[in-house]
Design an enzyme around this catalytic site. Structure first.
Site, PDB file in Angstrom:
ATOM      1  N   LYS A 161       0.446   3.693   2.938  1.00 22.36           N
ATOM      2  CA  LYS A 161       1.089   3.295   4.204  1.00 22.36           C
ATOM      3  C   LYS A 161       2.599   3.528   4.133  1.00 22.36           C
ATOM      4  O   LYS A 161       3.211   3.948   5.109  1.00 22.36           O
ATOM      5  CB  LYS A 161       0.820   1.825   4.490  1.00 22.36           C
ATOM      6  CG  LYS A 161      -0.598   1.561   4.909  1.00 22.36           C
ATOM      7  CD  LYS A 161      -0.717   0.129   5.340  1.00 22.36           C
ATOM      8  CE  LYS A 161      -2.109  -0.166   5.818  1.00 22.36           C
ATOM      9  NZ  LYS A 161      -2.220  -1.564   6.251  1.00 22.36           N
TER      10      LYS A 161
ATOM     11  N   ASP B 196      -1.419  -3.525  10.645  1.00 23.74           N
ATOM     12  CA  ASP B 196      -2.764  -3.885  10.216  1.00 23.74           C
ATOM     13  C   ASP B 196      -3.699  -2.910  10.906  1.00 23.74           C
ATOM     14  O   ASP B 196      -3.598  -2.685  12.115  1.00 23.74           O
ATOM     15  CB  ASP B 196      -3.109  -5.319  10.604  1.00 23.74           C
ATOM     16  CG  ASP B 196      -4.361  -5.772   9.874  1.00 23.74           C
ATOM     17  OD1 ASP B 196      -4.317  -5.863   8.628  1.00 23.74           O
ATOM     18  OD2 ASP B 196      -5.390  -6.015  10.526  1.00 23.74           O
ATOM     19  N   SER B 197      -4.554  -2.306  10.127  1.00 27.98           N
ATOM     20  CA  SER B 197      -5.384  -1.237  10.646  1.00 27.98           C
ATOM     21  C   SER B 197      -6.829  -1.448  10.250  1.00 27.98           C
ATOM     22  O   SER B 197      -7.119  -2.191   9.316  1.00 27.98           O
ATOM     23  CB  SER B 197      -4.958   0.112  10.064  1.00 27.98           C
ATOM     24  OG  SER B 197      -3.583   0.227  10.022  1.00 27.98           O
TER      25      SER B 197
ATOM     26  N   LYS C 167      -2.635  14.702  10.351  1.00 27.32           N
ATOM     27  CA  LYS C 167      -3.198  13.357  10.558  1.00 27.32           C
ATOM     28  C   LYS C 167      -2.191  12.473  11.307  1.00 27.32           C
ATOM     29  O   LYS C 167      -2.541  11.819  12.286  1.00 27.32           O
ATOM     30  CB  LYS C 167      -3.591  12.716   9.218  1.00 27.32           C
ATOM     31  CG  LYS C 167      -4.126  11.295   9.388  1.00 27.32           C
ATOM     32  CD  LYS C 167      -4.471  10.604   8.082  1.00 27.32           C
ATOM     33  CE  LYS C 167      -4.713   9.115   8.325  1.00 27.32           C
ATOM     34  NZ  LYS C 167      -4.869   8.316   7.111  1.00 27.32           N
TER      35      LYS C 167
ATOM     36  N   ASN D  48       0.847  -1.191   0.000  1.00 28.13           N
ATOM     37  CA  ASN D  48       0.000   0.000   0.000  1.00 28.13           C
ATOM     38  C   ASN D  48       0.892   1.255   0.000  1.00 28.13           C
ATOM     39  O   ASN D  48       1.598   1.532   0.970  1.00 28.13           O
ATOM     40  CB  ASN D  48      -0.890  -0.065   1.255  1.00 28.13           C
ATOM     41  CG  ASN D  48      -1.833   1.110   1.372  1.00 28.13           C
ATOM     42  OD1 ASN D  48      -1.507   2.231   0.990  1.00 28.13           O
ATOM     43  ND2 ASN D  48      -3.003   0.849   1.928  1.00 28.13           N
TER      44      ASN D  48
ATOM     45  N   HIS E 152      -4.088   6.754  14.577  1.00 30.00           N
ATOM     46  CA  HIS E 152      -3.808   5.407  15.082  1.00 30.00           C
ATOM     47  C   HIS E 152      -2.437   4.918  14.611  1.00 30.00           C
ATOM     48  O   HIS E 152      -1.635   4.428  15.391  1.00 30.00           O
ATOM     49  CB  HIS E 152      -4.917   4.474  14.581  1.00 30.00           C
ATOM     50  CG  HIS E 152      -5.239   4.620  13.111  1.00 30.00           C
ATOM     51  ND1 HIS E 152      -5.384   5.847  12.498  1.00 30.00           N
ATOM     52  CD2 HIS E 152      -5.388   3.715  12.114  1.00 30.00           C
ATOM     53  CE1 HIS E 152      -5.638   5.690  11.216  1.00 30.00           C
ATOM     54  NE2 HIS E 152      -5.639   4.406  10.947  1.00 30.00           N
ATOM     55  N   ARG E 153      -2.150   5.103  13.314  1.00 30.56           N
ATOM     56  CA  ARG E 153      -0.878   4.614  12.773  1.00 30.56           C
ATOM     57  C   ARG E 153       0.284   5.431  13.317  1.00 30.56           C
ATOM     58  O   ARG E 153       1.326   4.897  13.683  1.00 30.56           O
ATOM     59  CB  ARG E 153      -0.910   4.644  11.235  1.00 30.56           C
ATOM     60  CG  ARG E 153       0.245   3.870  10.592  1.00 30.56           C
ATOM     61  CD  ARG E 153       0.075   3.689   9.089  1.00 30.56           C
ATOM     62  NE  ARG E 153      -1.176   3.028   8.793  1.00 30.56           N
ATOM     63  CZ  ARG E 153      -2.274   3.625   8.349  1.00 30.56           C
ATOM     64  NH1 ARG E 153      -2.266   4.909   8.101  1.00 30.56           N
ATOM     65  NH2 ARG E 153      -3.382   2.956   8.149  1.00 30.56           N
TER      66      ARG E 153
ATOM     67  N   GLY F  20      -8.910   5.423   2.032  1.00 35.77           N
ATOM     68  CA  GLY F  20      -9.854   4.563   2.757  1.00 35.77           C
ATOM     69  C   GLY F  20     -11.030   5.337   3.342  1.00 35.77           C
ATOM     70  O   GLY F  20     -11.715   6.088   2.644  1.00 35.77           O
ATOM     71  N   TYR F  21     -11.237   5.186   4.636  1.00 33.66           N
ATOM     72  CA  TYR F  21     -12.394   5.782   5.316  1.00 33.66           C
ATOM     73  C   TYR F  21     -12.153   7.222   5.762  1.00 33.66           C
ATOM     74  O   TYR F  21     -13.011   7.813   6.430  1.00 33.66           O
ATOM     75  CB  TYR F  21     -12.747   4.934   6.556  1.00 33.66           C
ATOM     76  CG  TYR F  21     -13.140   3.508   6.237  1.00 33.66           C
ATOM     77  CD1 TYR F  21     -14.464   3.178   5.933  1.00 33.66           C
ATOM     78  CD2 TYR F  21     -12.195   2.482   6.245  1.00 33.66           C
ATOM     79  CE1 TYR F  21     -14.829   1.868   5.640  1.00 33.66           C
ATOM     80  CE2 TYR F  21     -12.548   1.170   5.956  1.00 33.66           C
ATOM     81  CZ  TYR F  21     -13.862   0.876   5.659  1.00 33.66           C
ATOM     82  OH  TYR F  21     -14.226  -0.422   5.375  1.00 33.66           O
TER      83      TYR F  21
HETATM   84  P1  IMP Z   1      -5.061  -2.974   6.128  1.00 31.75           P
HETATM   85  O1  IMP Z   1      -4.369  -2.562   7.378  1.00 31.75           O
HETATM   86  O2  IMP Z   1      -4.189  -2.777   4.924  1.00 31.75           O
HETATM   87  O3  IMP Z   1      -5.632  -4.354   6.213  1.00 31.75           O
HETATM   88  O4  IMP Z   1      -6.226  -1.921   5.911  1.00 31.75           O
HETATM   89  C1  IMP Z   1      -7.520  -2.103   6.397  1.00 31.75           C
HETATM   90  C2  IMP Z   1      -8.527  -1.132   5.819  1.00 31.75           C
HETATM   91  O5  IMP Z   1      -8.663  -0.051   6.692  1.00 31.75           O
HETATM   92  C3  IMP Z   1      -8.232  -0.578   4.426  1.00 31.75           C
HETATM   93  O6  IMP Z   1      -9.380  -0.735   3.653  1.00 31.75           O
HETATM   94  C4  IMP Z   1      -7.996   0.878   4.601  1.00 31.75           C
HETATM   95  O7  IMP Z   1      -8.667   1.601   3.636  1.00 31.75           O
HETATM   96  C5  IMP Z   1      -8.572   1.148   5.978  1.00 31.75           C
HETATM   97  N1  IMP Z   1      -7.643   2.032   6.674  1.00 31.75           N
HETATM   98  C6  IMP Z   1      -6.516   1.690   7.334  1.00 31.75           C
HETATM   99  N2  IMP Z   1      -5.903   2.783   7.810  1.00 31.75           N
HETATM  100  C7  IMP Z   1      -6.659   3.831   7.408  1.00 31.75           C
HETATM  101  C8  IMP Z   1      -6.520   5.242   7.571  1.00 31.75           C
HETATM  102  O8  IMP Z   1      -5.570   5.769   8.147  1.00 31.75           O
HETATM  103  N3  IMP Z   1      -7.490   5.983   7.024  1.00 31.75           N
HETATM  104  C9  IMP Z   1      -8.545   5.454   6.352  1.00 31.75           C
HETATM  105  N4  IMP Z   1      -8.719   4.167   6.164  1.00 31.75           N
HETATM  106  C10 IMP Z   1      -7.769   3.345   6.698  1.00 31.75           C
END
Ligand code: IMP
Length: 195
Positions: free
Chosen positions: A12, A69-70, A169, A9, A174-175, A149-150
């Site tokens: 990220k 993982d988020s 941000k 990603n 969280h990250r 994402g969101y």
């Molecule tokens: P993963 O950590 O790559 O599995 O991401 C999980 C999902 O959460 C993805 O669809 C991202 O779009 C969403 N996501 C993770 N971090 C963020 C963020 O910082 N902002 C918005 N969406 C997030």
């Protein structure tokens, strides 16, 4: 110090570089070390999934690796989409799907939090996981064009995450929190090894 980030990603990768480079840590992409993995994220917690991703890269290169993982946990949806955040809808419809599923939820019940678990494996294979989270409110419409994402529906005070500048941000996200906890851990970990 150089650490590989186990992600495909680009967002990220960018956020990790923004957070770690001022701290003197160079973040390498999977491409930088000629690794291409995309393991199945079948854990039931964020920490399990972060470890799955970090191990998949570590097993190939035996260099320090981080993975995160988020996801978004919405109280009115009993914590959904949670670890299924990426699979909740096609990427370009994540916000629309969430807004539709929450169209009858009143403001005071729209509380949510973003969660990140970060896993780190050192060059000797020692593993840790750390977590960060950021509380907010799910808005009623998409706002802003930054982030991914969101972000456009996640309201942090008066603004959505997508209306914040990247450094704003990162300062609260969280990250950002999970990565800064990791930085503190790394400082101690490598200082102790030097002594
Ligand atoms: P993963 O950590 O790559 O599995 O991401 C999980 C999902 O959460 C993805 O669809 C991202 O779009 C969403 N996501 C993770 N971090 C963020 C963020 O910082 N902002 C918005 N969406 C997030």
């Amino acid at each position: 110090m150089k650490i590989v980030i186990a992600t495909n990603n680009q967002n990220k990768l960018r956020e990790a570089r923004e957070i770690f480079s001022p701290l003197g840590i160079e973040i390498l992409s999977q491409k930088d070390v000629s690794v291409s993995v995309n393991p199945e994220e079948n854990g039931i917690t964020f920490a399990e999934n972060a470890l799955i991703k970090a191990r998949a890269v570590y097993e190939l290169i035996h260099l320090p690796v981080i993975a995160d993982d988020s996801g978004l946990c919405v109280d009115a949806l009993d914590g959904a989409p949670g670890v299924y955040s990426a699979r909740y809808a096609p990427e370009h419809l994540l916000c629309e799907t969430l807004l539709e599923n929450m169209k009858d939820v009143p403001t005071e019940q729209r509380t949510a939090k973003f969660v990140t678990a970060v896993a780190f494996i050192d060059e000797n294979g020692r593993e840790i996981t750390l977590e960060g989270n950021c509380p907010g409110i799910i808005g009623f419409e998409k706002r802003g064009t930054n982030g991914f994402g969101y972000d456009p529906v996640f309201m942090y005070g008066e603004k959505s995450f997508a209306e914040l500048e990247p450094e704003q941000k990162n300062a609260v996200s969280h990250r950002g929190q999970a990565f800064r906890k990791l930085y503190d851990y790394l400082k101690n970990h490598y200082q102790q090894e030097e002594n």
